[in-house]
Scaffold this active site. Structure first.
Site, PDB file in Angstrom:
ATOM      1  N   GLU A 238      14.633 -41.665 -21.828  1.00  0.00           N
ATOM      2  CA  GLU A 238      13.905 -41.538 -20.560  1.00  0.00           C
ATOM      3  C   GLU A 238      14.942 -41.144 -19.526  1.00  0.00           C
ATOM      4  O   GLU A 238      15.829 -41.925 -19.188  1.00  0.00           O
ATOM      5  CB  GLU A 238      13.213 -42.850 -20.203  1.00  0.00           C
ATOM      6  CG  GLU A 238      12.247 -42.706 -19.031  1.00  0.00           C
ATOM      7  CD  GLU A 238      12.751 -43.370 -17.772  1.00  0.00           C
ATOM      8  OE1 GLU A 238      13.429 -42.668 -16.977  1.00  0.00           O
ATOM      9  OE2 GLU A 238      12.482 -44.553 -17.563  1.00  0.00           O
ATOM     10  N   CYS A 275      13.003 -44.594 -11.212  1.00  0.00           N
ATOM     11  CA  CYS A 275      12.810 -43.311 -11.910  1.00  0.00           C
ATOM     12  C   CYS A 275      11.466 -42.687 -11.562  1.00  0.00           C
ATOM     13  O   CYS A 275      11.250 -41.497 -11.820  1.00  0.00           O
ATOM     14  CB  CYS A 275      12.932 -43.504 -13.415  1.00  0.00           C
ATOM     15  SG  CYS A 275      11.819 -44.759 -14.088  1.00  0.00           S
TER      16      CYS A 275
END
Length: 510
Positions: A238, A275
């Site tokens: 990720e 994020c």
């Protein structure tokens, strides 16, 4: 062992020999624990959850000292971590992750006689996990990657993030003690530190997958390394994203101030170190200088009560400063709301136009990991699908729209490039649940999976089919008697555990 393993002094690093020993111990633990019943494995996860909850005060104190994150935020994050472990424990008791499928022998099968075939998912083996800097609990030592790998039946060797080594060591001690007390095999979880250990972890032939949360550059380097092995392995990375938000003209006209206030709160949440921070906001162009000034006033008002805090590390602060300065100096970009680069930086909002990003799409790809974001002004709502075409893969995209807006084309494009699409919300905040998806096309992630939610368990599984096996030698989830009481698809029809058993374990059609 005295290097970077559990119980070590945190400024030391794991040697090559210690890394190899940790991986070999993990492999041994995996082999001993791979056939554990769902109830047994769930008990291991519950024990870890209990251990973390009992050690919460100390863990949060260390995390606050090492990360500059506030105690309320850290307490919430640790609670999330404990909740996630308990949710995964309940999920594996359900048994759906096995995807147990039984095709009995059928001499009249349409393409010719069919043998007895049975398939289910088995754990990959030893998984290397890399922790994140911005979530010292939820995406670190016992965060989503470690928890889902253990739930899948794998063993975990975790590489601690250098930004919070003391916390990583204490968390790992708590985890290993809890696993030992619950009867889990020794070596099922271990901690290593340092760059050499990180590289050796990816290279080790007993490691069968890597989980990673971090930067695009770091993730890509590890992805390439995993692919270059003699035996390439899956890399579930990720890497973050820009998380574009598209505001339709109707939504802007109806809710401008509300949208700007929500945007200000979202891109500065956690000092912009999420994020899922909205790094791009597409809005209708101002018709006059007065309208631009009004938008600036609303944003300034929304940020008036904002209290800056230190970023996670000096290195991240330097990267943030460079990114903001670089983007603000690009052709066609100006400062809409000026912040600063103090030790605790005030938020910055940059502004550009649709014409500018069409000339230079790279403007839409610059991540500013901190309290800054870019506003893109367009002149016609019909431009939005084309502007979305300029974007790379995103963890999230958001539509701020009204019910009567026709966003069919734009919505389809956002579906193509996003792991999660929001309607009239803000992307910061990723709940742990059954339907959650935290992923997206590259560079958001390096896979087509989720790293959050119960579906994350399936990353660390692979299917195996058994053909014409004697009933007594079949794995429990594939037996007709179904001793583990898991869902089974029998001859094309799903059967719940509570349904009557259709026959015996003889292998023939009942």
């Amino acid at each position: 062992m005295t290097g970077g393993l559990v119980g070590a002094v945190t400024d030391e690093t794991t040697t090559a020999g210690e890394l190899a020993a940790a991986v070999e111990a993990a492999q041994s633990a995996f082999e001993r624990g791979r056939t554990a019943t769902p109830a047994t494995r769930a008990a291991w996860l519950e024990a870890v959850a209990d251990g973390l909850a009992q050690d919460a005060e100390t863990l949060v104190e260390i995390a606050a000292r090492e990360t500059h994150l506030g105690v309320p935020r850290l307490e919430g994050e640790l609670n999330r971590t404990v909740f996630q472990l308990r949710l995964f424990a309940a999920e594996i008791l359900q048994g759906e992750h096995f995807d147990a499928t039984i095709d009995h022998a059928d001499p009249a099968w349409g393409m010719g006689p069919r043998p007895d075939l049975r398939r289910y998912n088995v754990p990959l083996g030893v998984v290397g996990v890399f922790g994140a800097s911005n979530f010292p609990f939820a995406f670190s030592v016992m965060g989503g990657d470690s928890a889902s790998a253990l739930a899948a039946g794998c063993a975990v060797v975790h590489k601690a993030h250098d930004g919070h080594r003391g916390l990583a060591a204490r968390t790992a001690e708590t985890v290993t003690a809890a696993l030992a007390a619950s009867g889990a095999p020794s070596g099922l979880f271990s901690l290593v530190t340092g760059r050499r250990a990180a590289e050796a972890l990816v290279d080790h032939p007993l490691v069968k997958a890597i989980g990673f949360t971090g930067s695009t550059a770091g993730g890509r380097a590890l992805l390439d390394r995993a692919a270059a092995r003699p035996e390439p392995i899956p890399f579930f990375g990720e890497l973050g994203g820009i998380n574009a938000v598209f505001v339709t003209p109707n939504a802007w006209a109806a809710r401008r101030d509300e949208i700007l206030a929500g945007y200000a709160g979202s891109f500065t949440l956690g000092m912009g170190q999420f994020c899922t921070k909205p790094g791009l906001l597409f809005i209708p162009a101002a018709g006059s200088a007065g309208e631009t000034e009004e938008a600036r006033r609303v944003l300034a008002g929304a940020l008036a009560g904002f209290t800056p805090a230190q970023l996670l590390s000096e290195r991240l602060h330097g990267g943030y400063s460079d990114a903001v300065r670089g983007l603000s100096g690009a052709d066609g970009v100006e400062v809409l709301l000026e912040g600063d680069f103090a030790e605790a930086p005030a938020p910055t909002i940059l502004r550009t136009t649709a014409d500018a990003v069409r000339r230079d799409p790279a403007l839409l790809k610059q991540e500013m990991f901190g309290p800054a974001s870019l506003v893109v002004e367009y002149t016609d709502g019909a431009e939005l699908p084309g502007l979305a075409e300029l974007l790379e893969g995103q963890l999230t995209t958001t539509l701020q729209a009204e019910e009567d807006d026709d966003v069919t084309e734009l919505g389809a494009r956002l579906t193509d490039i996003s792991g999660r699409v929001l309607w009239n919300g803000w992307p910061t905040g990723v709940t742990v649940s059954y339907a959650q998806n935290h992923g997206g096309p590259y560079p958001a992630t390096t896979s087509a999976t989720t790293s959050v939610g119960t579906a994350a368990i399936r990353r660390f599984l692979r299917p195996v089919a058994y053909q014409s096996f004697p009933a007594a030698r079949l794995p429990e989830p594939l037996r007709d008697s179904n001793p583990w009481n898991v869902p089974q698809r029998v001859d094309g029809v799903w059967r719940r555990p509570s349904d009557p058993v259709p026959g015996t374990e003889t292998g023939g059609r009942p």
